[in-house]
Design an enzyme around this catalytic site. Structure first.
Site, PDB file in Angstrom:
ATOM      1  N   LYS A 159       0.835  -1.208   0.000  1.00  0.00           N
ATOM      2  CA  LYS A 159       0.000   0.000   0.000  1.00  0.00           C
ATOM      3  C   LYS A 159       0.870   1.259   0.000  1.00  0.00           C
ATOM      4  CE  LYS A 159      -1.961  -0.950   3.953  1.00  0.00           C
ATOM      5  NZ  LYS A 159      -1.267  -2.208   4.279  1.00  0.00           N
ATOM      6  N   ARG A 171      -9.312   1.523   8.688  1.00  0.00           N
ATOM      7  CA  ARG A 171      -8.889   0.157   8.968  1.00  0.00           C
ATOM      8  C   ARG A 171      -9.965  -0.633   9.680  1.00  0.00           C
ATOM      9  NH1 ARG A 171      -3.125   0.820   8.993  1.00  0.00           N
ATOM     10  NH2 ARG A 171      -2.187  -1.223   9.100  1.00  0.00           N
ATOM     11  N   ARG A 188      11.824  -6.084   4.490  1.00  0.00           N
ATOM     12  CA  ARG A 188      11.619  -4.636   4.417  1.00  0.00           C
ATOM     13  C   ARG A 188      12.589  -3.913   5.342  1.00  0.00           C
ATOM     14  NH1 ARG A 188       5.902  -1.860   5.299  1.00  0.00           N
ATOM     15  NH2 ARG A 188       5.885  -3.094   7.195  1.00  0.00           N
ATOM     16  N   ARG A 215      11.537  -2.623  11.037  1.00  0.00           N
ATOM     17  CA  ARG A 215      10.566  -2.051  11.972  1.00  0.00           C
ATOM     18  C   ARG A 215      10.278  -3.040  13.094  1.00  0.00           C
ATOM     19  NH1 ARG A 215       5.728   0.128   8.198  1.00  0.00           N
ATOM     20  NH2 ARG A 215       4.494  -1.054   9.697  1.00  0.00           N
ATOM     21  N   ARG A 229      -0.577  -9.138  13.187  1.00  0.00           N
ATOM     22  CA  ARG A 229      -1.134  -8.064  12.348  1.00  0.00           C
ATOM     23  C   ARG A 229      -2.021  -8.640  11.243  1.00  0.00           C
ATOM     24  NH1 ARG A 229       4.100  -5.021  10.636  1.00  0.00           N
ATOM     25  NH2 ARG A 229       2.722  -3.742   9.356  1.00  0.00           N
TER      26      ARG A 229
HETATM   27  P1  AP5 Z   1       4.930  -1.612   1.771  1.00  0.00           P
HETATM   28  O1  AP5 Z   1       4.584  -0.765   0.596  1.00  0.00           O
HETATM   29  O2  AP5 Z   1       5.756  -1.018   2.857  1.00  0.00           O
HETATM   30  O3  AP5 Z   1       3.597  -2.298   2.335  1.00  0.00           O
HETATM   31  P2  AP5 Z   1       2.390  -1.702   3.166  1.00  0.00           P
HETATM   32  O4  AP5 Z   1       1.156  -2.369   2.675  1.00  0.00           O
HETATM   33  O5  AP5 Z   1       2.410  -0.209   3.163  1.00  0.00           O
HETATM   34  O6  AP5 Z   1       2.779  -2.285   4.587  1.00  0.00           O
HETATM   35  P3  AP5 Z   1       2.731  -1.662   6.032  1.00  0.00           P
HETATM   36  O7  AP5 Z   1       3.341  -2.655   6.958  1.00  0.00           O
HETATM   37  O8  AP5 Z   1       3.288  -0.273   6.082  1.00  0.00           O
HETATM   38  O9  AP5 Z   1       1.233  -1.619   6.260  1.00  0.00           O
HETATM   39  P4  AP5 Z   1       0.535  -1.740   7.563  1.00  0.00           P
HETATM   40  O10 AP5 Z   1      -0.817  -1.455   7.063  1.00  0.00           O
HETATM   41  O11 AP5 Z   1       0.600  -2.930   8.392  1.00  0.00           O
HETATM   42  O12 AP5 Z   1       1.335  -0.701   8.470  1.00  0.00           O
HETATM   43  P5  AP5 Z   1       1.078   0.828   8.808  1.00  0.00           P
HETATM   44  O13 AP5 Z   1       2.351   1.511   8.762  1.00  0.00           O
HETATM   45  O14 AP5 Z   1      -0.089   1.356   8.042  1.00  0.00           O
HETATM   46  O15 AP5 Z   1       5.628  -2.956   1.222  1.00  0.00           O
HETATM   47  C1  AP5 Z   1       6.096  -3.951   2.118  1.00  0.00           C
HETATM   48  C2  AP5 Z   1       7.448  -4.493   1.623  1.00  0.00           C
HETATM   49  O16 AP5 Z   1       7.259  -5.193   0.386  1.00  0.00           O
HETATM   50  C3  AP5 Z   1       8.468  -3.368   1.325  1.00  0.00           C
HETATM   51  O17 AP5 Z   1       9.755  -3.814   1.667  1.00  0.00           O
HETATM   52  C4  AP5 Z   1       8.349  -3.182  -0.187  1.00  0.00           C
HETATM   53  O18 AP5 Z   1       9.538  -2.727  -0.736  1.00  0.00           O
HETATM   54  C5  AP5 Z   1       7.995  -4.581  -0.676  1.00  0.00           C
HETATM   55  N1  AP5 Z   1       7.102  -4.573  -1.840  1.00  0.00           N
HETATM   56  C6  AP5 Z   1       6.075  -3.700  -2.077  1.00  0.00           C
HETATM   57  N2  AP5 Z   1       5.463  -4.013  -3.256  1.00  0.00           N
HETATM   58  C7  AP5 Z   1       6.106  -5.109  -3.738  1.00  0.00           C
HETATM   59  C8  AP5 Z   1       5.944  -5.918  -4.923  1.00  0.00           C
HETATM   60  N3  AP5 Z   1       4.982  -5.656  -5.822  1.00  0.00           N
HETATM   61  N4  AP5 Z   1       6.785  -6.958  -5.082  1.00  0.00           N
HETATM   62  C9  AP5 Z   1       7.754  -7.239  -4.172  1.00  0.00           C
HETATM   63  N5  AP5 Z   1       7.968  -6.518  -3.052  1.00  0.00           N
HETATM   64  C10 AP5 Z   1       7.158  -5.466  -2.829  1.00  0.00           C
HETATM   65  O19 AP5 Z   1       0.565   0.680  10.320  1.00  0.00           O
HETATM   66  C11 AP5 Z   1       1.407   0.214  11.351  1.00  0.00           C
HETATM   67  C12 AP5 Z   1       0.605   0.111  12.639  1.00  0.00           C
HETATM   68  O20 AP5 Z   1       0.073   1.417  12.981  1.00  0.00           O
HETATM   69  C13 AP5 Z   1      -0.639  -0.797  12.587  1.00  0.00           C
HETATM   70  O21 AP5 Z   1      -0.312  -2.145  12.825  1.00  0.00           O
HETATM   71  C14 AP5 Z   1      -1.490  -0.165  13.688  1.00  0.00           C
HETATM   72  O22 AP5 Z   1      -1.057  -0.569  14.968  1.00  0.00           O
HETATM   73  C15 AP5 Z   1      -1.217   1.310  13.552  1.00  0.00           C
HETATM   74  N6  AP5 Z   1      -2.190   1.979  12.661  1.00  0.00           N
HETATM   75  C16 AP5 Z   1      -1.928   2.597  11.463  1.00  0.00           C
HETATM   76  N7  AP5 Z   1      -3.049   3.095  10.932  1.00  0.00           N
HETATM   77  C17 AP5 Z   1      -4.059   2.783  11.786  1.00  0.00           C
HETATM   78  C18 AP5 Z   1      -5.472   3.002  11.794  1.00  0.00           C
HETATM   79  N8  AP5 Z   1      -6.091   3.631  10.766  1.00  0.00           N
HETATM   80  N9  AP5 Z   1      -6.184   2.527  12.820  1.00  0.00           N
HETATM   81  C19 AP5 Z   1      -5.609   1.884  13.856  1.00  0.00           C
HETATM   82  N10 AP5 Z   1      -4.277   1.620  13.922  1.00  0.00           N
HETATM   83  C20 AP5 Z   1      -3.512   2.077  12.898  1.00  0.00           C
END
Ligand code: AP5
Length: 214
Positions: free
Chosen positions: A13, A88, A127, A160, A171
């Protein structure tokens, strides 16, 4: 264009949201990045969020909804935005819709980046995130020019805390239980677009651009 990115943790994402934001010159709003910046700065919000994030749990809705509703009303969001990591939960989506409705506005697209769980665990362990600017890399797919150092700002790259395999499993459970229902929610609103997130990053992006039709 107002876009929501949906998908499991690690589905890509953030990677795609940054590319969309660049192409369409709209802000990329990542709630995960906002919480990580608050944790780094040691704010009250950061302290509260960390206790949930470290366990792979969602931060409570009341800590995130107002923050996003305020953010999308700022001047730079007039021509649109891409929301990454929000909503979410169904209550978050309903709160966002209610706030937008008051402004006579709505979400145009909810893009679901579809990746099976087994690919996710492999991706997350590779990552690396920059402590300085938040850029993300992958040790196999997008390695930095110098190992462990961010190409953009020169700061250290780290795994991370919540990317450790046991936390990623938690998660994923939380995602299936609380976030996946949003796929039905946005299907019913006729704004859902699905893309295959297992393809190469550039191909995924081209598929998204086709969906956005611009
Ligand atoms: P990446 O693009 O980083 O993936 P992502 O979907 O953004 O993953 P995140 O872990 O950031 O999402 P998340 O939703 O769990 O975490 P967030 O930070 O929002 O890609 C992942 C890896 O794969 C990278 O190394 C990339 O290079 C690689 N990659 C990407 N595309 C690829 C492809 N096509 N092929 C191969 N490799 C690829 O949230 C973290 C925490 O914050 C949550 O767990 C929660 O506790 C809290 N939080 C955040 N938002 C909320 C909310 N709205 N409500 C409640 N809690 C929240």
């Amino acid at each position: 264009m107002k876009i929501i990115m949906l998908g499991a943790p690690g589905a890509g994402k953030g990677t795609q949201a940054k590319k969309i934001a660049d192409k369409y010159s709209i802000p990329h709003i990542s709630t995960g990045d906002i919480f990580r910046a608050n944790i780094k700065e040691g704010t009250e919000l950061g302290k509260k969020a960390k206790t949930y994030m470290d366990q792979g749990l969602l931060v409570p809705d009341d800590l995130v909804v107002d923050l996003v509703v305020d953010r999308v009303q700022q001047d730079d969001c007039k021509n649109g935005y891409v929301l990454d990591g929000f909503p979410r939960t169904i209550p978050q989506a309903e709160s966002l819709d209610a706030a937008l409705e008051k402004l006579n506005d709505k979400i145009d697209y909810a893009v679901n980046v579809e990746v099976p769980d087994e690919n996710i665990i492999r991706r997350m362990s590779g990552r690396r995130a920059c402590l300085g600017c938040g850029a993300t890399y992958h040790i196999e797919h997008i390695p930095p020019k110098t190992e462990g150092i961010c190409d953009t700002c020169g700061k250290e790259l780290v795994l991370r805390d919540d990317d450790k395999p046991e936390t990623v499993k938690k998660r994923l459970d939380v995602y299936h239980e609380q976030t996946q229902p949003l796929i039905d929610y946005y299907t019913k609103k006729n704004v859902l677009a699905e893309v295959d997130g297992t393809k190469d990053m550039e191909e995924v992006f081209q598929d998204i651009v086709k969906v956005l039709g611009a």
